[in-house]
Design an enzyme around this catalytic site. Structure first.
Site, mmCIF file in Angstrom:
data_model
loop_
_atom_site.group_PDB
_atom_site.id
_atom_site.type_symbol
_atom_site.label_atom_id
_atom_site.label_comp_id
_atom_site.label_asym_id
_atom_site.label_seq_id
_atom_site.Cartn_x
_atom_site.Cartn_y
_atom_site.Cartn_z
ATOM 1 N N SER A 262 0.914 -1.168 -0.044
ATOM 2 C CA SER A 262 0.009 -0.184 -0.002
ATOM 3 C C SER A 262 0.811 1.292 -0.073
ATOM 4 O O SER A 262 1.454 1.523 1.028
ATOM 5 C CB SER A 262 -0.805 0.063 1.085
ATOM 6 O OG SER A 262 -1.499 1.164 1.626
ATOM 7 N N HIS B 255 -1.192 -1.348 -4.226
ATOM 8 C CA HIS B 255 -2.649 -1.019 -3.625
ATOM 9 C C HIS B 255 -2.607 0.294 -3.153
ATOM 10 O O HIS B 255 -1.642 1.089 -2.584
ATOM 11 C CB HIS B 255 -2.588 -1.786 -2.283
ATOM 12 C CG HIS B 255 -4.024 -1.722 -1.601
ATOM 13 N ND1 HIS B 255 -5.089 -2.490 -1.857
ATOM 14 C CD2 HIS B 255 -4.436 -1.036 -0.532
ATOM 15 C CE1 HIS B 255 -6.377 -2.096 -1.150
ATOM 16 N NE2 HIS B 255 -5.828 -1.173 -0.315
ATOM 17 N N ASP C 278 -4.982 3.335 -1.911
ATOM 18 C CA ASP C 278 -5.918 3.676 -1.102
ATOM 19 C C ASP C 278 -6.465 5.173 -1.076
ATOM 20 O O ASP C 278 -6.085 6.291 -0.809
ATOM 21 C CB ASP C 278 -5.603 3.701 0.449
ATOM 22 C CG ASP C 278 -5.181 2.191 1.038
ATOM 23 O OD1 ASP C 278 -6.279 1.466 0.980
ATOM 24 O OD2 ASP C 278 -3.979 2.092 1.393
ATOM 25 N N MET D 44 -9.038 7.775 0.108
ATOM 26 C CA MET D 44 -10.300 8.381 1.230
ATOM 27 C C MET D 44 -10.685 9.555 0.938
ATOM 28 O O MET D 44 -9.994 10.738 0.625
ATOM 29 C CB MET D 44 -9.330 8.244 2.560
ATOM 30 C CG MET D 44 -8.719 6.762 2.618
ATOM 31 S SD MET D 44 -7.702 6.762 4.092
ATOM 32 C CE MET D 44 -6.945 5.537 4.005
ATOM 33 N N HIS E 298 -8.507 1.009 -3.894
ATOM 34 C CA HIS E 298 -9.588 0.522 -2.809
ATOM 35 C C HIS E 298 -10.204 2.025 -2.470
ATOM 36 O O HIS E 298 -9.291 3.102 -1.948
ATOM 37 C CB HIS E 298 -8.997 0.180 -1.448
ATOM 38 C CG HIS E 298 -9.778 -0.245 -0.442
ATOM 39 N ND1 HIS E 298 -9.162 -0.271 0.957
ATOM 40 C CD2 HIS E 298 -11.287 -0.128 -0.242
ATOM 41 C CE1 HIS E 298 -10.404 -0.447 1.781
ATOM 42 N NE2 HIS E 298 -11.400 -0.171 0.977
ATOM 43 N N MET F 48 -12.513 4.252 -0.173
ATOM 44 C CA MET F 48 -13.183 4.394 0.895
ATOM 45 C C MET F 48 -13.847 5.576 0.834
ATOM 46 O O MET F 48 -13.413 6.699 1.377
ATOM 47 C CB MET F 48 -12.027 4.271 1.871
ATOM 48 C CG MET F 48 -11.597 2.921 2.263
ATOM 49 S SD MET F 48 -10.310 2.769 3.319
ATOM 50 C CE MET F 48 -8.692 2.926 1.989
ATOM 51 N N MET G 170 -11.290 -6.284 6.042
ATOM 52 C CA MET G 170 -10.838 -5.346 6.489
ATOM 53 C C MET G 170 -10.422 -5.940 7.792
ATOM 54 O O MET G 170 -11.129 -6.147 8.429
ATOM 55 C CB MET G 170 -11.362 -3.893 6.618
ATOM 56 C CG MET G 170 -11.688 -3.199 5.330
ATOM 57 S SD MET G 170 -10.102 -2.382 4.354
ATOM 58 C CE MET G 170 -9.215 -1.735 5.781
ATOM 59 N N GLY H 120 -3.354 4.115 8.412
ATOM 60 C CA GLY H 120 -2.390 3.171 8.227
ATOM 61 C C GLY H 120 -1.796 2.947 9.485
ATOM 62 O O GLY H 120 -1.779 3.682 10.504
ATOM 63 N N GLY H 121 -0.963 1.707 9.545
ATOM 64 C CA GLY H 121 -0.067 1.304 10.903
ATOM 65 C C GLY H 121 -1.014 0.995 11.962
ATOM 66 O O GLY H 121 -0.346 0.819 13.045
ATOM 67 N N ASP I 6 -6.531 -6.522 4.211
ATOM 68 C CA ASP I 6 -5.949 -5.266 4.486
ATOM 69 C C ASP I 6 -5.902 -4.835 5.874
ATOM 70 O O ASP I 6 -7.063 -4.698 6.518
ATOM 71 C CB ASP I 6 -6.488 -4.294 3.395
ATOM 72 C CG ASP I 6 -5.897 -2.993 3.439
ATOM 73 O OD1 ASP I 6 -4.600 -2.909 4.266
ATOM 74 O OD2 ASP I 6 -6.133 -2.010 2.778
ATOM 75 N N GLY J 158 1.339 -2.011 4.351
ATOM 76 C CA GLY J 158 1.650 -0.698 4.034
ATOM 77 C C GLY J 158 3.071 -0.387 4.943
ATOM 78 O O GLY J 158 4.184 -0.589 4.402
#
Length: 217
Positions: free
Chosen positions: A6, A31, A33, A35, A64, A66, A138, A145-146, A176, A198
């Protein structure tokens, strides 16, 4: 095992260097993301950034979204170079809307995916087992992240794997959130096909981290 690093965790002060390392690492996908700051609190990438990655890497672009309006964003990112586009079950009002978005994604030349949040039961996907190429579990709350892997994701992967097998589907299961060598093995043994990672990839030796995930099968 398909590994999809990611780029949410990429060090953008070393972007070209890290993408070059990624290209040489054995990863199959990237990947991406998206958002919108509404469906989830964070705000990330627009289509021009995806176009930039398309110019830097031949890896499969796994997007992805979101977002609150998945139909709009699906069209935008399909045109920007996405190959897989995954949207959220929770962003839609009913099954008919979900199927319309999936059909639109296919009509744009992309493969559709659907994702569920940690608190959403896999049973909601049962009516949709013939509609998607990818199902994303998910294993953290989407938006940041993290985070640490939520252990209950293992049971959800197993349940979904059983449903897809019984339906005769060859769709992929992607996971993920909080993925590293240890949690990746848990997911692989439960039936996952694609691992998104990620921080584990970009905050360590990229090639070694990717290799540790690709060899989990």
């Amino acid at each position: 095992m398909i590994t999809a690093p990611s780029v949410l965790s990429l060090d953008y002060s070393r972007m070209k260097e890290q993408v070059d390392e990624l290209n040489a690492s054995g990863a199959q996908w990237i990947h991406f993301d998206v958002m919108d700051g509404h469906f989830v609190p964070s705000l990330t990438f627009g289509p021009e950034i995806l176009k930039g990655f398309c110019g830097m890497s031949d890896l499969v672009k796994d997007v992805h979204i979101m977002v609150t309006d998945p139909m709009h964003f699906a069209e935008v990112f399909a045109k920007a170079g996405a190959e897989y586009i995954t949207f959220h079950y929770e962003a839609c009002k009913d099954i008919d809307e979900i199927r319309r978005i999936a059909e639109t994604i296919r009509s744009l030349g992309c493969k559709p995916g659907i994702s569920i949040k940690p608190k959403t039961d896999t049973e909601v996907l049962r009516p949709l087992l013939k509609d998607f190429d990818l199902y994303l579990i998910m294993s953290v709350e989407p938006g940041f992240g993290g985070q640490k892997f939520i252990p209950e994701a293992e049971d959800k992967i197993r349940a979904l794997r059983k449903m897809l097998d019984e339906a005769g589907s060859d769709a992929l299961i992607e996971v993920d959130g909080g993925i590293n060598a240890e949690t990746g093995r848990i997911c692989a043994e439960a039936g996952a096909d694609v691992l998104v990672a990620g921080s584990y990839v970009f905050k360590n030796d990229i090639r070694k981290a990717v290799e540790s995930l690709c060899t989990l099968r």
